[in-house]
Design an enzyme around this catalytic site. Structure first.
Site, mmCIF file in Angstrom:
data_model
loop_
_atom_site.group_PDB
_atom_site.id
_atom_site.type_symbol
_atom_site.label_atom_id
_atom_site.label_comp_id
_atom_site.label_asym_id
_atom_site.label_seq_id
_atom_site.Cartn_x
_atom_site.Cartn_y
_atom_site.Cartn_z
ATOM 1 N N LYS A 48 -13.649 16.516 1.542
ATOM 2 C CA LYS A 48 -12.372 17.182 1.835
ATOM 3 C C LYS A 48 -11.306 16.774 0.826
ATOM 4 O O LYS A 48 -10.501 17.595 0.390
ATOM 5 C CB LYS A 48 -11.931 16.859 3.275
ATOM 6 C CG LYS A 48 -12.766 17.630 4.288
ATOM 7 C CD LYS A 48 -12.654 17.117 5.693
ATOM 8 C CE LYS A 48 -13.751 17.779 6.530
ATOM 9 N NZ LYS A 48 -13.928 17.213 7.859
ATOM 10 N N GLN A 92 -11.463 13.439 12.317
ATOM 11 C CA GLN A 92 -12.852 13.540 11.868
ATOM 12 C C GLN A 92 -13.781 13.169 13.034
ATOM 13 O O GLN A 92 -13.701 12.076 13.584
ATOM 14 C CB GLN A 92 -13.063 12.587 10.668
ATOM 15 C CG GLN A 92 -14.413 12.677 10.020
ATOM 16 C CD GLN A 92 -14.658 14.035 9.355
ATOM 17 O OE1 GLN A 92 -13.789 14.585 8.682
ATOM 18 N NE2 GLN A 92 -15.829 14.595 9.577
ATOM 19 N N ASP A 115 -8.154 22.360 12.397
ATOM 20 C CA ASP A 115 -9.575 22.390 12.767
ATOM 21 C C ASP A 115 -9.817 23.370 13.924
ATOM 22 O O ASP A 115 -10.962 23.639 14.285
ATOM 23 C CB ASP A 115 -10.002 20.978 13.216
ATOM 24 C CG ASP A 115 -11.108 20.430 12.329
ATOM 25 O OD1 ASP A 115 -11.568 21.161 11.442
ATOM 26 O OD2 ASP A 115 -11.513 19.275 12.545
#
Ligand code: NAP
Length: 277
Positions: A48, A92, A115
């Site tokens: 990322k 994450q 997300d």
């Protein structure tokens, strides 16, 4: 069979998004919160950062450890939610045992939830409203768009019903007027369903599960699976077995995996633009 080249699309999108970012007043900022030191998560965070840099997005990585408390993580998210310089926040996953994933991901402001995992965004997505779509599902939809694969009226079958992939794809495909069937580990006579698919999306985490006897000729196959064995990556679809029968097919690696991270960057830019309004 036509190969759906995730690597090529990712390269094109990096360039397009970089161009978009260069027109913005400031570099958009993404904060990634990681808890612990899980190897695969370290790798995904590094990816990322690399892609973010190429696009021109400022990616900050904040690491907590297993001995930090849930409260400390929630306080940090509260602080980032209030920080006008932060456009996107993601946690994450997976989190180490003992941390409440639902509670922690839902603490992110829905306006910064790049997300797409907050209950609010999931609701908006299913309602056909403007939402942040979870990145892998968004990446899959981008592949359909770029390869001019028409979804309207088509029978799309999804294997897998996870919160990250299968479930958001139900909404995305319905929003594009596909007829959607979703299968999971309790589905009976799976092959009889997959054989009726015009479009088959596979996200179950089982190496080479889908074979040619499970599909009809001309099926579009999207393989989301990432299965690592002896350091090699395999998809959920047996590529060589189905390639003569499929009309379009994604490889693994260099298929859907390439689309997930770039779709995250797309969401960060969207967050920036919406927050600037
Ligand atoms: P997950 O949370 O483990 O969910 C797996 C799903 O597959 C579950 O819904 C499960 O059913 C279903 N399933 C398992 N065995 C099945 C079978 N024999 N027949 C039909 N359905 C079956 O997985 P996930 O997070 O969605 O990930 C799936 C795969 O995609 C993994 O290989 C993962 O590494 C990969 N992935 C790739 C990306 C990418 O960027 N390319 C992103 C995310 C995930 P139940 O609900 O009944 O248990």
């Amino acid at each position: 069979m036509k190969l759906i080249d995730g690597k090529k699309i990712q390269t094109e999108m990096i360039e397009e998004l970089n161009h978009k970012v260069s027109d913005l007043m400031f570099a958009p900022k993404l904060v990634i919160i990681q808890v612990g030191d899980f190897g695969p998560s370290n790798k995904y965070v590094a990816q990322k950062k690399t892609v973010g840099e190429k696009v021109g997005i400022d990616v900050e990585h904040i690491r907590f450890y297993e001995d930090n408390t849930e409260e400390e993580i929630l306080n940090k998210i509260d602080e980032l939610n209030e920080d006008p310089k932060v456009n996107g926040i993601m946690v994450q996953l997976p989190l180490p045992k003992g941390f409440d994933e639902d509670k922690i991901t839902n603490r992110v402001s829905s306006k910064k939830d790049v997300d797409g995992l907050t209950t609010e965004n999931i609701g908006l997505l299913f309602d056909g409203k403007n939402a942040f779509t979870p990145c892998t599902a968004l990446g899959v939809m981008e592949l359909f768009k770029r390869y001019n694969i028409d979804l309207k009226g088509k029978h799309a079958v999804i294997l897998g019903r996870s919160k990250l992939v299968g479930k958001p794809l139900i909404a995305c495909l319905l929003n594009e007027n596909a007829t959607v069937t979703v299968c999971h580990s309790k589905t009976e006579n799976l092959s009889s369903i997959t054989k009726k698919a015009d479009i088959l999306i596979v996200a179950i985490g089982k190496k080479h599960f889908v074979t040619k006897d499970m599909i009809k000729k001309g099926t579009v196959i999207i393989d989301v699976g990432i299965n690592v064995e002896d350091g090699k990556i395999y998809g959920d679809v047996n590529f060589d077995d189905v390639k003569e029968k499929a009309s379009f097919l994604t490889p693994v690696p260099n298929g859907v995996g390439r689309m997930t991270v770039i779709s995250l960057m797309n969401n960060v830019i969207k967050a920036y633009q919406e927050q600037s309004k």
